[in-house]
Each structure stands twice: as structure tokens, then as C-alpha cells.
Design an enzyme around this catalytic site. Structure first.
Site, PDB file in Angstrom:
ATOM      1  N   ASP A  57       0.869  -1.170   0.000  1.00 29.86           N
ATOM      2  CA  ASP A  57       0.000   0.000   0.000  1.00 29.86           C
ATOM      3  C   ASP A  57       0.907   1.220   0.000  1.00 29.86           C
ATOM      4  O   ASP A  57       1.570   1.505   1.000  1.00 29.86           O
ATOM      5  CB  ASP A  57      -0.896  -0.007   1.234  1.00 29.86           C
ATOM      6  CG  ASP A  57      -1.842   1.186   1.309  1.00 29.86           C
ATOM      7  OD1 ASP A  57      -1.697   2.126   0.492  1.00 29.86           O
ATOM      8  OD2 ASP A  57      -2.719   1.184   2.191  1.00 29.86           O
ATOM      9  N   TYR A 150      -6.931  14.775 -10.139  1.00 32.82           N
ATOM     10  CA  TYR A 150      -6.030  13.981 -10.979  1.00 32.82           C
ATOM     11  C   TYR A 150      -4.982  14.865 -11.642  1.00 32.82           C
ATOM     12  O   TYR A 150      -3.784  14.554 -11.618  1.00 32.82           O
ATOM     13  CB  TYR A 150      -6.848  13.242 -12.032  1.00 32.82           C
ATOM     14  CG  TYR A 150      -6.045  12.308 -12.905  1.00 32.82           C
ATOM     15  CD1 TYR A 150      -5.630  11.071 -12.414  1.00 32.82           C
ATOM     16  CD2 TYR A 150      -5.729  12.636 -14.213  1.00 32.82           C
ATOM     17  CE1 TYR A 150      -4.913  10.192 -13.210  1.00 32.82           C
ATOM     18  CE2 TYR A 150      -5.008  11.770 -15.019  1.00 32.82           C
ATOM     19  CZ  TYR A 150      -4.606  10.543 -14.508  1.00 32.82           C
ATOM     20  OH  TYR A 150      -3.889   9.680 -15.309  1.00 32.82           O
ATOM     21  N   LYS A 154      -0.893  14.688 -11.103  1.00 33.89           N
ATOM     22  CA  LYS A 154       0.035  14.342 -12.179  1.00 33.89           C
ATOM     23  C   LYS A 154       1.005  15.486 -12.476  1.00 33.89           C
ATOM     24  O   LYS A 154       2.153  15.241 -12.875  1.00 33.89           O
ATOM     25  CB  LYS A 154      -0.734  13.937 -13.433  1.00 33.89           C
ATOM     26  CG  LYS A 154      -1.503  12.625 -13.274  1.00 33.89           C
ATOM     27  CD  LYS A 154      -0.587  11.468 -12.874  1.00 33.89           C
ATOM     28  CE  LYS A 154      -1.327  10.146 -12.792  1.00 33.89           C
ATOM     29  NZ  LYS A 154      -0.443   9.023 -12.424  1.00 33.89           N
TER      30      LYS A 154
END
Length: 255
Positions: A57, A150, A154
Site C-alpha cells: 500500500d 487527478y 500528475k
């Protein structure tokens, strides 16, 4: 090309991560297939003696440390870290987001990659061909309406890449990011469906990319193309490529 090397690939339970594991093994590497969910055993089984499954994880530092230690114990070292684990985050207009939506996405996509790099660093420094390859997205360079968590994550991964390249470069470790465009498979289909539902169900403006956004008319890439770029960066011909973002995106990014 990668004979005698060992790679640790996160998010290897399916999709791009699984293909990266297969491709690195095809080029001669032994591979630790890491993920927190099911599927890594299947990926590792396909590699035979060249693969192991390590439950990981990336948001849990103890889990990361143990997985990398198990990899080094099994194969004798670590030469390449591939930070592929990632989550898509919610698809919502930014003013409907909760701050936790961003935090949870960044925790996997950026902090998780940094944690893996932290615990891999000494092993990579000891390698004669240490490398880190982060799997980013054109969403880190282009506007991604309704995908703020997102896109933020990124873009953050690019910053992490450039900085680690300088911190690790003095020890001959390269650090790069591969930026895939839309990759064929279930994930891109899910992303498109979520954008469409914004208009159908939630009275919001959907966003869709299409052929006009790319230099090539066939703009959907295959996972194998991304994986081969990772193999190049991990291999002997990529030793002077570092601190770069390399698009496998049909010309979707231009800077």
C-alpha cells in the site's frame, strides 16, 4: 537489455502496471509485482522464477519499506523503481469537490511515489544502473476539466521527477516520467463514461478529448507502447536521459 537487473513495479495487479512487469521481464529483468489489491499473484505467476508478488500500500510507509526489503532479500538488490500505482480521483466540477478529494488522490499519485523512492533510494544508489520511472499522464500538462484532483497530482509528479533527478543524479540514478495519452482498456472507458454522466445526471458540462486534440488520428495508445518506453529508460541506452517527461501520447502534449 535488462539482464541482471531487478525492478519494483507498483500497481502491477493489472492494466499498464501488469504490462510493464511483463515487458521488463521479457527484456531480462526480475520483477517485484507490487499492489495493495488482488491480481499481483497472477502477474507474478506469469513471470515464473523472474517474478514475486509483494503486497504493498503506497500510502502506508511501513508497507512500502517492508515490500522493498522483501524484494531486495529475494533478488539481492534493486535497480529500477517504477511508480505506476495511481487512482483516477473523482470526476466533478472543481467547485463541487471536497478538499479531501484532492488530498486522497495526491496521497497515492504523488506522496506514494515519493515514499517508494525514499525507501528504494539507497538500493538504487548502490546499483550500477539505478533508475526511477514515474508513470504520469498528459493530464499533468493539459487542462483536464472536471478532473482537478487527478491533474494536480500528475503535475505534482512531474515536479517530484525533476527534483529527484537532481538529488539522485550525483549517484548516477536517472529519474524520468512517462506521460501516456489515452490508453486502450477499461480505465479510459470508465473515464469517458463518468464525463458523459455529468451531463446526463448531474447537469454539468462534460469534457471529452478527441482526434482534434492530437497530432495523430489514431490517438489511443496501447499499454505495450508505454511499457517499452519504461524498458528503454531503465536500460543501458537511457543512461543519459533524466529529469524528462516523455510523452507516449500521439502528439497530445507539445511542451
Amino acid at each position: 537489455m535488462l539482464d541482471g537487473t531487478t525492478a519494483f513495479v507498483t500497481g502491477a495487479s493489472g492494466g499498464i502496471g501488469r504490462q510493464i512487469a511483463y515487458t521488463l521481464a521479457d527484456h531480462g529483468a526480475t520483477v517485484a509485482c507490487a499492489a495493495r489489491g488482488d491480481g499481483i499473484e497472477e502477474t507474478a505467476a506469469e513471470l515464473g522464477d523472474d517474478g514475486i508478488a509483494v503486497r504493498t500500500d503506497v500510502t502506508d510507509e511501513d508497507s512500502v519499506a517492508a515490500a522493498i526489503a522483501d524484494t531486495v532479500d529475494a533478488f539481492g538488490g534493486l535497480d529500477c523503481l517504477v511508480n505506476n500505482a495511481g487512482v483516477a480521483g473523482p470526476t466533478q466540477p472543481f467547485d463541487r469537490l471536497d478538499p479531501s478529494d484532492i488530498q486522497e488522490t495526491v496521497a497515492v499519485n504523488v506522496t506514494g511515489a515519493a515514499t517508494c523512492a525514499k525507501h528504494a533510494a539507497d538500493h538504487l544508489r548502490a546499483s550500477e544502473r539505478g533508475s526511477v520511472v514515474n508513470i504520469g499522464s498528459i493530464g499533468g500538462k493539459l487542462p483536464y476539466p472536471n478532473r482537478v484532483p487527478y491533474a494536480v497530482s500528475k503535475m505534482g509528479l512531474i515536479g517530484l521527477t525533476r527534483t529527484l533527478a537532481y538529488e539522485l543524479g550525483r549517484d548516477d540514478v536517472t529519474v524520468n516520467t512517462v506521460l501516456p495519452g489515452p490508453v486502450a482498456g477499461d480505465r479510459i472507458e470508465d473515464v469517458v463514461a463518468k464525463q458523459e454522466r455529468l451531463a446526463e445526471v448531474e447537469d454539468a458540462e462534460p469534457y471529452a478529448i478527441g482526434p482534434d486534440d492530437f497530432a495523430l488520428p489514431d490517438y489511443v495508445v496501447e499499454a505495450e507502447e508505454v511499457a517499452e518506453q519504461v524498458a528503454y529508460l531503465a536500460g543501458p541506452h537511457g543512461r543519459h536521459v533524466t529529469a524528462q517527461e516523455i510523452g507516449v501520447d500521439a502528439g497530445g502534449t507539445w511542451y
